[in-house]
Design an enzyme around this catalytic site. Sequence first.
Site, PDB file in Angstrom:
ATOM      1  N   SER A 159       0.723  -1.141   0.190  1.00 50.97           N
ATOM      2  CA  SER A 159       0.053   0.121  -0.050  1.00 50.97           C
ATOM      3  C   SER A 159       0.894   1.263   0.274  1.00 50.97           C
ATOM      4  O   SER A 159       1.785   1.187  -0.906  1.00 50.97           O
ATOM      5  CB  SER A 159      -0.713  -0.273   1.210  1.00 50.97           C
ATOM      6  OG  SER A 159      -2.066   0.915   1.185  1.00 50.97           O
ATOM      7  N   ASP A 162      -8.553  -5.542  -6.070  1.00 48.51           N
ATOM      8  CA  ASP A 162      -8.526  -4.469  -5.112  1.00 48.51           C
ATOM      9  C   ASP A 162      -8.963  -3.200  -5.595  1.00 48.51           C
ATOM     10  O   ASP A 162      -9.183  -2.890  -6.244  1.00 48.51           O
ATOM     11  CB  ASP A 162      -6.797  -3.926  -4.586  1.00 48.51           C
ATOM     12  CG  ASP A 162      -6.086  -3.690  -3.969  1.00 48.51           C
ATOM     13  OD1 ASP A 162      -7.086  -2.653  -3.015  1.00 48.51           O
ATOM     14  OD2 ASP A 162      -5.069  -4.096  -3.414  1.00 48.51           O
ATOM     15  N   HIS A 202      -6.917  -5.668  -1.405  1.00 46.52           N
ATOM     16  CA  HIS A 202      -5.954  -5.339  -0.962  1.00 46.52           C
ATOM     17  C   HIS A 202      -5.510  -5.827   0.326  1.00 46.52           C
ATOM     18  O   HIS A 202      -4.911  -5.392   1.518  1.00 46.52           O
ATOM     19  CB  HIS A 202      -6.358  -3.800  -0.463  1.00 46.52           C
ATOM     20  CG  HIS A 202      -5.376  -3.293  -0.332  1.00 46.52           C
ATOM     21  ND1 HIS A 202      -4.738  -2.816  -1.136  1.00 46.52           N
ATOM     22  CD2 HIS A 202      -4.713  -2.712   0.875  1.00 46.52           C
ATOM     23  CE1 HIS A 202      -3.442  -1.308  -1.080  1.00 46.52           C
ATOM     24  NE2 HIS A 202      -4.185  -1.977   0.247  1.00 46.52           N
TER      25      HIS A 202
END
Length: 636
Positions: A188, A294, A325
Amino acid sequence: MAAVAALLTVLVSPPDGAQAAPARRGESAPVYSYDRAVRESVWVDTRVDSDGDGRTDRVAVDIIRPREAAEQGKRVPVIMDASPYYSCCGRGNESQKKTYDAQGRPVQFPLYYDNYFVPRGYAVVLVDLAGTNRSDGCVDIGGRSDIESAKAVVDWLNGRARGYSTRGGPDAVTAGWTTGAVGMIGKSYDGTIANGVAATGVEGLKTIVPIGAISSWYDYYFAQGAALYDGGPDRLSDGIESPAARGRCQAVQRALVEGAPRNGDRTPLWQDRDYVKDAGNVRASVFAVHGMQDLNVRTKHFGQWWDALAENGVERKVWLSQTGHVDPFDFRREAWVPTLHRWFDHYLLGYDNGIEREPMADVERAPDQWSTDRAWPPAGTRTTTLRPGAGTVAGVGTLGLTPAPQGATAAFTDDPKLSESDWAADIDKPTPGKAGFITPPLSRDLRLSGSSAVSLTVTPSTTSARLSAVLVDLGPAGIRDYAAAGEGIRTLADRTCWGSGNTGDSACYKRTEAATAQVGHTVFSRGWADLGHWDGSGKGGPLTPGEPYTMTLGLAATDHVVPAGHRLALIVAGTDAGLIEPASTTPHVTVDLSDTSANLPLVGGYRAFARATSGGSRTQSATPRGLEVPSPAHVP
């Protein structure tokens, strides 16, 4: 069996201080003591004064490295994770944070990197981005301050920047213990920083492993002018800055607000946070990992970054999962850790283990079932133009190779309460909220691999409009339940151990398993836009009701096989509820079918589509050409 063997190797690693048996050629072995490892903190000068206090910012760098290597005069490479989350939010599936002893020395290093790699002859370096945890400065959401936080540390590790033993003191510290070879990793925001630092071309950064990472911050908050979230970068900054930074960084916060208006316009702020344009600077190899479902950091980020890296000849590898994610440690742990180990051994230690010659891509086809490709997209992938057409039932159109005749139209009225799931569930019904176009049932498997684009000519009835285009596999399937809380994984109570640990930093992590769902359709690629940004200038404006506009929507990268017997659908609609914000008006939109097309990356191209939709009997294997499918490996 290979996964089981790898796990056993980890679980029976020698006790701290003991010498391991020689590893197979080309693999580092756990020969160093984790308990005796050097644990220290250094503050590196970023050469940026982001908070305007007249002093350049220093960022906190927590380091763990093998003591025996230093005692023997051996230098070690570095695995680095630069993050804003070490004190506010934590890292990994168990939200681990950094911890310190009473003297401020680091105790817990979040995630398994230290536990697994320090005994194998690596240093692990965890950097607090400017404005977070123990660092000076301000968070600027992917801008200069963020990127320099990590780049300066790479420079320090290579003797080009200054480090100090305390946050404000004069005592300099050098990094004579390292080779200067650095690999950055992170999920991320952390992986985003790795992308950004690689795009500077900094010397010494040998590889990056971005997991679910952003490649352009504009595309995190907007999709071609359509707002994706109900807040801008200032909101994220406020959530991750340290309490002290919030007081001194109000000017930076104001700049984030003023530079990122919610109207979707591209401003200089976004240009400064676009790493794709600088892909030509990348010297490091790239091992990218992304969940194809995601919906936080969408695969558009991976797709445009991957394509730019390919254009510039960057050495690269990819894993694409069915998750949302999620870190690969939590969806394919027993294969991931040995693969990452070999990757770092090759690019940071220089071992000739052959990993760079292995298949480039691993793609999850069904929960825990993976295929590989020598290249990605695979050989034989061709952009193929498909055309929507009017069907025999009003509102239910066709999708094929023949252009619609002049004057053919479809229409929808934007309904902000409806989502892509609602549209797909009603694909065979003439509902007013969408226009759907469907192939006949396929006679052969059809594989899409890469990024798609849908070009539309539409006429709105009001001064504003949102557009959505989604690709749907119409047919039953068992998938990872990416829409559930775990985004495709379920966390279990028991643990597996990866390397060495102690009372302050365990090497054992909760196991996970695939969380699955049975579905009747699968949306596998998406694109959204604000029609007011139709001209591509980056600035939007009001529409003229009744006037036609042409706009191309980029659809997120994917790799999906629509099986024989299923149908492929293209749906065009307005607001995709829960994913983009609605426009200020609720338009009725007419689609000119004769001037609308979908450019899809089909393995086998035009011929593959023609064969799959010919209605003839199936005469070849269901496996698409160019796809190597090993025996399924069920990973817990």
